[in-house]
Write a protein that holds these residues in place. Sequence first.
Motif, PDB file in Angstrom:
ATOM      1  N   SER A   1      -5.192  -1.747   7.441  1.00 48.82           N
ATOM      2  CA  SER A   1      -4.321  -1.924   8.525  1.00 48.82           C
ATOM      3  C   SER A   1      -5.559  -2.163   9.539  1.00 48.82           C
ATOM      4  O   SER A   1      -4.968  -3.111  10.358  1.00 48.82           O
ATOM      5  CB  SER A   1      -3.792  -0.382   8.812  1.00 48.82           C
ATOM      6  OG  SER A   1      -2.699  -0.049   7.706  1.00 48.82           O
TER       7      SER A   1
ATOM      8  N   MET B   1      -5.651   2.294   2.805  1.00 52.73           N
ATOM      9  CA  MET B   1      -4.485   1.543   3.348  1.00 52.73           C
ATOM     10  C   MET B   1      -4.954   1.414   5.007  1.00 52.73           C
ATOM     11  O   MET B   1      -4.503   0.466   5.551  1.00 52.73           O
ATOM     12  CB  MET B   1      -3.161   2.436   3.236  1.00 52.73           C
ATOM     13  CG  MET B   1      -2.091   1.813   3.848  1.00 52.73           C
ATOM     14  SD  MET B   1      -0.854   3.015   3.813  1.00 52.73           S
ATOM     15  CE  MET B   1      -1.189   4.323   5.042  1.00 52.73           C
ATOM     16  N   PHE B   2      -5.407   2.742   5.625  1.00 56.95           N
ATOM     17  CA  PHE B   2      -5.832   2.665   6.827  1.00 56.95           C
ATOM     18  C   PHE B   2      -6.707   1.483   7.376  1.00 56.95           C
ATOM     19  O   PHE B   2      -7.080   0.833   7.978  1.00 56.95           O
ATOM     20  CB  PHE B   2      -6.408   4.104   7.440  1.00 56.95           C
ATOM     21  CG  PHE B   2      -5.319   4.966   7.731  1.00 56.95           C
ATOM     22  CD1 PHE B   2      -5.505   6.260   7.246  1.00 56.95           C
ATOM     23  CD2 PHE B   2      -4.067   4.559   7.957  1.00 56.95           C
ATOM     24  CE1 PHE B   2      -4.611   7.303   7.353  1.00 56.95           C
ATOM     25  CE2 PHE B   2      -3.207   5.521   8.050  1.00 56.95           C
ATOM     26  CZ  PHE B   2      -3.374   6.994   7.849  1.00 56.95           C
TER      27      PHE B   2
ATOM     28  N   PHE C   1       0.861  -1.359  -0.142  1.00 55.75           N
ATOM     29  CA  PHE C   1       0.137   0.059   0.004  1.00 55.75           C
ATOM     30  C   PHE C   1       1.026   1.269   0.079  1.00 55.75           C
ATOM     31  O   PHE C   1       0.547   2.236  -0.497  1.00 55.75           O
ATOM     32  CB  PHE C   1      -0.918  -0.082   1.138  1.00 55.75           C
ATOM     33  CG  PHE C   1      -2.026  -0.784   1.209  1.00 55.75           C
ATOM     34  CD1 PHE C   1      -2.264  -1.912   1.702  1.00 55.75           C
ATOM     35  CD2 PHE C   1      -3.143  -0.153   0.273  1.00 55.75           C
ATOM     36  CE1 PHE C   1      -3.718  -2.646   1.387  1.00 55.75           C
ATOM     37  CE2 PHE C   1      -4.357  -0.923   0.032  1.00 55.75           C
ATOM     38  CZ  PHE C   1      -4.476  -2.082   0.677  1.00 55.75           C
TER      39      PHE C   1
ATOM     40  N   TYR D   1      -4.792   7.535   1.167  1.00 57.41           N
ATOM     41  CA  TYR D   1      -4.358   6.676   2.495  1.00 57.41           C
ATOM     42  C   TYR D   1      -5.588   5.836   3.229  1.00 57.41           C
ATOM     43  O   TYR D   1      -5.499   5.040   3.893  1.00 57.41           O
ATOM     44  CB  TYR D   1      -4.114   7.518   3.642  1.00 57.41           C
ATOM     45  CG  TYR D   1      -2.581   7.882   3.428  1.00 57.41           C
ATOM     46  CD1 TYR D   1      -2.048   9.070   2.718  1.00 57.41           C
ATOM     47  CD2 TYR D   1      -1.402   6.954   3.737  1.00 57.41           C
ATOM     48  CE1 TYR D   1      -0.800   9.538   2.476  1.00 57.41           C
ATOM     49  CE2 TYR D   1      -0.102   7.306   3.711  1.00 57.41           C
ATOM     50  CZ  TYR D   1       0.122   8.575   2.783  1.00 57.41           C
ATOM     51  OH  TYR D   1       1.414   8.892   2.768  1.00 57.41           O
TER      52      TYR D   1
END
Lengths: 301, 314, 447
Positions: free
Chosen positions: A272, A268-269, A256, A265
């Motif tokens: 995560s 990606m977050f 990512f 982002y």
Amino acid sequence: MTTTTQPAGTSTRPSATVPRAAAPGRRAARALLYIVLVIGVVAMLYPLVWLLSASLKPADEIFGSAGLLPDTWNVANYENGWISADGSTFGRPLLNSILVSLGAVTGNILACSLAAFAFARLEFPFKRTAFALMMVTVMLPAQVTIIPQYILFNNLGWVDTYLPLVLPKFFAVDAFFIFLMVQFIRGIPRDLDDAAALDGCSPGGIYLKVILPLLRPALVTTAIFTFLWTYNDFFSQLIYISKAQLYTVPLALRQFIDGTGQSDYGPMFAMSVLSLLPTLVLFLIFQRLIVDGISTSGMKG
Amino acid sequence: MLSGLPSRTSTTEGTPKATSRRRPQGKWALLFLSPWIVGLLVFTAGPLIASLYLSFTDYDLLSSPQWIGSGNYTRMLTGDPVWRQSVVVTAVYVAVAVPLQLAFALLLATVLNRGIKGMTIWRALYYLPSLFGSSIAIAILWRQIFGAEGLLNNVLGMIGIESTTSWIGDPHWSLGTLILLRVWEFGSPMIIFLAGLRQIPAELYESASLDGAGAVRRFFSITLPMLTPIVFFNLILQVINAFQVFGSAFIIGGGHGGPGNSMLVYTLYLYQAAFNDFQMGYAAAMAWFLLVVIGAVTAVNFWLSRYWVHYSDE
Amino acid sequence: MKKGQPVHHSHRVPSRRSFLGMGLSTAGAAALSLAGCDASGSPRSSSVTPQGSVPLRMSAYGSAARQQKLQQVFKLYTKKNGGEIDLELLSNESYSQKLSTQVAGGNAADIQALFQNIVAQFATKNTLAPLDRYAPKTLDLSHFEERSVSGGVIGGERVALPLGDNAYGVIWDKAALADLGMSVPEPGHTWDEFITFANKVREKSGGRLYGSIDDSTDINGFQVFVRQRGKELYRNGKLGFSRTDLEDWYEIWAGLRKSGAAPPGDLTVQTAVGGFGNSLLVTGKAPNFFIYPNVLSAFQYMTKNQLGVSTMPMPSASKSGHSVRASNWVAVNARSSHPADAASLIDFMLNDEEAAGILQAEFAAPPNLQLRKALDFSETDRLFIDYVNLVSQEFAQPVPSLASEFPSGSSQVMTAFVTIGQSVATNYQSISSGADSFFSQAEGFLS
């Protein structure tokens, strides 16, 4: 020096300071204590909470609003992050990570319990030396052996497979767990062994019928920690895995921030957060065991 | 308090008759230990020797190793400024992060030990960062937090400090972000401290307060000395661990060593040498150097411990 | 808790050397396996005609979009020729490391995509198969420009073919500039014009936009700069430029940072990671990006603003420093069991009209000039193709061979360039100190 293992979680002589009669000064001090604790927790967990909230915000809000609560809640990030550009989902690395971790768990439980039984219950020549050797390997930094291991696996053609990550576990390379189990077994009274021996049990039988069942707490602790450590092991997975289909969670997450074509982002977050879930679930279920596993592994009273 | 070799105690448990009954167990021991023995030879001892050999060669994976004697070591110690920098970065990291982390761990453990309600929950909450700490997700988050538009600057803005610095982009501060990450994960040593605190006999505190000692006095005269074995244990553990930091440095540093190599921890440079530059021999030399340093630091810690660690059974 | 290490109760450190004796036999085994890893070898098949219907493997780097296109091309190929083609898309960074380990382990793919900087490295280790034997029947090079394919001739043998012709340049945010009443700098603009332009952008946007990104850490941009001065990055395996050249380069960007036209160093560092999506261009903070513009469509995909391409600034048209050459190459594994078929697949990728129609500008401008003229490119790709043609006609300078452009140690020099550039950009080191560090480190890597 005692050899018995303290039953997990209890203490024979609690030394927490006994609360006195609640004088006003003392009450204020206590209140202050709680306030400090709360501030501490907020500071500690804020990044995690922020991560969660950022994963729910649309791209332009992530850095726009500093507030925790998204102005518009949406799970678009999760959808976008879940599907990657080539049509596969984030589920694949998740599954891969879980599989690899489970493989490691199996290996450790089998191999380390066998070795621990030998160290804790059997007599044999050079036992002291062997034990010392085992303890030394626990302290060895991984970097010293990693290159020849890599060369070995490369020559065997095992690079870019899961074999280097899982197979060594079946040979008790995580000596820390051997030690953990040794300590635990020594807390099991020998009478049970002797009784089984009198009944004609071989050491193998003793292992299977007496020790293994009683070893369960240590086995669970081993399983949990092996899972956690393998799941998060970035270094080994980085050097041994290159095929995208084999990516585990740490590698997929790294994509990512490395790959070209990732636009923001949010996804990606979101991924995560998703990747933290298995660890979190494991923790919530086994919290007691994890915490006690840590404290009793080194502490024998 | 900390257990050592089992042989010391197992012989005391065996009667002479029992010991002789146990001697033919050599065969069984071999059976049970065979996976471990194979593992030791193939995955540990063998590679250990091999890496020592490699450290005296020039090996790029594509052709066979070429013996160059002490060439790698000479280059490492005298001819490689980047290597020197990685040593400094790692040394600073260990020297700053470990004491800070242990200090917080001890502080929280002491506070939590005061018999507060819901201790389990507090303990779990403080432990949570440690649980996630080694994951790449957190490292990615950390990069974000300390970026120019990241959380830290937002928070600073909220309390009136205008900041647009990218903390991870600025070589003066970037290592600090790495250190902070480690300190944030103080949960594990904290729990070990908690366990240790519980084992301090309550009578000691009671008699001390009867003598009029205040809380602070009690901490420094009773708690701390009684805890020194645990502090020592945590210190050894965390130091060995800190020397080997990799994942967070890799991600937060952007796959390289960060700006101006300010986050080039030792293992990262080792990884670069081995897997980016194909200098396996050089990387092996670096690894052995690390091993020696860790061994030396641990040995020094052990030697120093006699001056400040107080074992209650001595 | 990380890997915990329980501790002996004694104060002595246990001897680590006690197991040396045990290790000797294993060491022997390990050493034997080490000795067996010489990877040089001759091709396993000496036939020059493809057999057809064979399994082939290709390894490549790049995005998922590239993967999709390649797989479509493979489908076309296997329909005509049978067999099966397996594509391994390895990650971008450390691609060469992965490839090396595969080569050393004897299981590298039959066909390998290679970025320009590692072609020579693999060629000199005899891991790439000579390709001339397959021409002209299996491998048709008649529509390729000599200058385009010459780079693949290393050590007297043709061992690699270009996947697409490329020319370094600058991608500009046309839309953002238009908002300020400005337009993309004309190809061939000078450094002075560039600096003025950047400052103007900063001013006109009221500080909202930077005038340009800070390119000081970009070694490809620096290469163009150095070529403008008649020098090369490397000459005979050593650095081919002087300290002054490097310092002048740093001065340009330092000046822009000072005037505010370029972002501060820490921002440049931060945006160096995270892919194009993290760049200041895509996030709307800066109007440009220095790169091989075959990735124009990748950038365009991420922003609504229309993008354009231009050259890098240059002193004059005759000192452009620009050149046309492929950045992506393809080669056949020297130890492939089906080298002729591999060559046939490469020929298909480069010369088949349908295949070219799928790949378009994915690897840059198709080296087959006939196809390049005939293809119907997308609007964005057309901008890029036109740019390559423009440079080729008006600005191109000759380039050295791949071997001399990327000598051994060059990848480490590249890393050092980035690191030191970042150090200078963030004022961690002064320009002269940075130049010192760079030269001393580079000398070590190149020796």
